[in-house]
Write an enzyme that holds these catalytic residues in place. Structure first.
Site: not given
Ligand code: NAD
Ligand code: WQD
Length: 343
Positions: A37, A86, A126, A151, A155, A181, A298
């Site tokens: 970030s 992530k 997640s 990853y 979790k 998502n 995957g």
């Molecule tokens: P993000 O990368 O935008 O935010 C994570 C933040 O944590 C960043 O600002 C990064 O700089 C900070 N960070 C990472 N490691 C750190 C550390 N060791 N110490 C201090 N700061 C640290 O990600 P996000 O999308 O906001 O995701 C937040 C959480 O939600 C994560 O745990 C991610 O695994 C989980 N999550 C995200 C998604 C998604 O699709 N975005 C889905 C499911 C779960």
């Molecule tokens: C969504 C759909 C792709 C890009 C990932 C992580 C999961 C979670 C959320 C953190 C899928 C399709 C994508 C493209 C496409 N994160 N796609 N063309 O795969 O559900 O999950 O993010 O916990 O752990 O694996 O999200 O946004 O990558 O894909 O067709 O260029 O879009 O195949 O069906 P996903 P995504």
């Protein structure tokens, strides 16, 4: 005003949660190492909130540095732990980086919380823990499966650590939120998801293609056993998701809070990749190039949440539609382009 420590509070979901916490009357204290970030996020937050947000540039794997934050900020009443890496693909190439940050980081945080008698934790989990589910929608009772990436495994392991600590008789009270998502951005377009390199997620790829940064989007697979052949996901607006964290903190404040609970946070609706593309075009009036291609290895063919538990127990309710989400993603993309052209 209750202080809530928000690790990863400068990140995508964390920054939106900081806004919702502050608007609900909490004082968010951000801890972030800015590994994924930028410090300008803090500027966006202060513009939205009309005041500065307290932030410590600290790495969560560093217990001594975390302890300093807890010492300086007295009376922290709870923690929301977003800080983690992530990127699924990167985790396959660099598993130790992920186990260190996502697992050792949680352990360090739990140790410091225990030493400071801070007992309320909301943890970012997640839907990846469900793997390829046999039945849809998935409830919290749906069995978790072997993770298909390091990853995803972090979790699963983190959830097990939290369950073990809960079973040990510790005073820790944890709510793990299993996000589906997250997409979209704050209505102000002052905060949103910062894309690093070529996005692997669908919505940032769509907005960058519509903006002309990418030539064309490839739909990964149209031969799945789904109504239109493309994969199905549950896309939840990040602001609705952020609000679920405030609800979780409130639930942990109750005397009857249990040691460990899990909630699905999604919309309860599945949307296919092709539906998302069409909804984006309808929401924004933007057309962009896309083509169909082979499946992405995957990928889960279809997953969406049953959110009954979150609705009933957390009072969680989504108020923003898929079109709202995609419209706000587009507004954020345009804001990013303006920022870049001003540099
Ligand atoms: P993000 O990368 O935008 O935010 C994570 C933040 O944590 C960043 O600002 C990064 O700089 C900070 N960070 C990472 N490691 C750190 C550390 N060791 N110490 C201090 N700061 C640290 O990600 P996000 O999308 O906001 O995701 C937040 C959480 O939600 C994560 O745990 C991610 O695994 C989980 N999550 C995200 C998604 C998604 O699709 N975005 C889905 C499911 C779960
Ligand atoms: C969504 C759909 C792709 C890009 C990932 C992580 C999961 C979670 C959320 C953190 C899928 C399709 C994508 C493209 C496409 N994160 N796609 N063309 O795969 O559900 O999950 O993010 O916990 O752990 O694996 O999200 O946004 O990558 O894909 O067709 O260029 O879009 O195949 O069906 P996903 P995504």
């Amino acid at each position: 005003m209750s202080k809530i420590l928000v690790t990863g509070g400068a990140g995508y979901i964390g920054s939106h949660t900081v806004v919702e916490l502050a608007e609900a009357g909490y004082t968010p204290i951000v801890v972030d190492n800015f590994s994924n970030s930028e410090e300008r996020v803090l500027l966006g937050l202060s513009q939205i909130l009309g005041k500065e947000v307290i932030c410590y540039k600290v790495d969560c794997t560093n217990t001594a540095a975390l302890q300093e934050v807890f010492s300086k900020e007295e009376n922290i009443e709870g923690v929301i732990h977003f800080a983690a890496f992530k990127a699924v693909g990167e985790s396959v190439a660099e598993p130790l980086k992920y186990y260190h940050n996502n697992v050792a980081g949680l352990v360090a945080l739990l140790q410091v919380m225990e030493a400071n008698q801070v007992a309320r934790l909301v943890f970012s989990s997640s839907c990846t823990v469900y793997g390829v589910p046999e039945k849809l929608p998935v409830t919290e009772e749906t069995p978790t499966q072997k993770a298909n990436s390091p990853y995803g495994n972090t979790k699963k392991i983190d959830e097990e650590i939290l369950r073990d600590v809960a079973a040990s008789g510790s005073s820790l009270r944890t709510i793990a939120l299993r996000y589906f998502n997250p997409i979209g951005a704050h209505e102000s377009a002052l905060i949103g998801e910062l894309p690093l390199g070529v996005p692997s997620n669908l919505v940032p790829f769509i907005t960058q293609t519509a903006a002309g940064i990418r030539e064309s989007l490839t739909v990964f697979g149209t031969d799945y056993d789904t109504p239109d052949g493309s994969c199905i996901r549950d896309y939840v607006h990040v602001v609705d998701l952020a609000k679920a964290h405030v609800a979780a903190i409130r639930r942990l404040e109750k005397a009857e809070a249990v040691p460990y609970e899990v909630f699905n946070i999604g919309t309860g609706q599945g949307s296919s990749v092709l539906e998302v593309i069409h909804a984006f075009e309808q929401a924004t009036g933007q057309k962009f190039n896309f083509k169909t291609g082979p499946r992405r290895p995957g990928d889960v063919p279809a997953i969406y949440a049953d959110v009954t538990k979150a609705t009933q127990e957390l009072g969680f309710k989504t108020s923003l539609s898929l079109k709202d989400s995609l419209g706000s993603s587009w507004a954020w993309q345009q804001k990013l382009m303006t920022d870049t052209s001003n540099k």
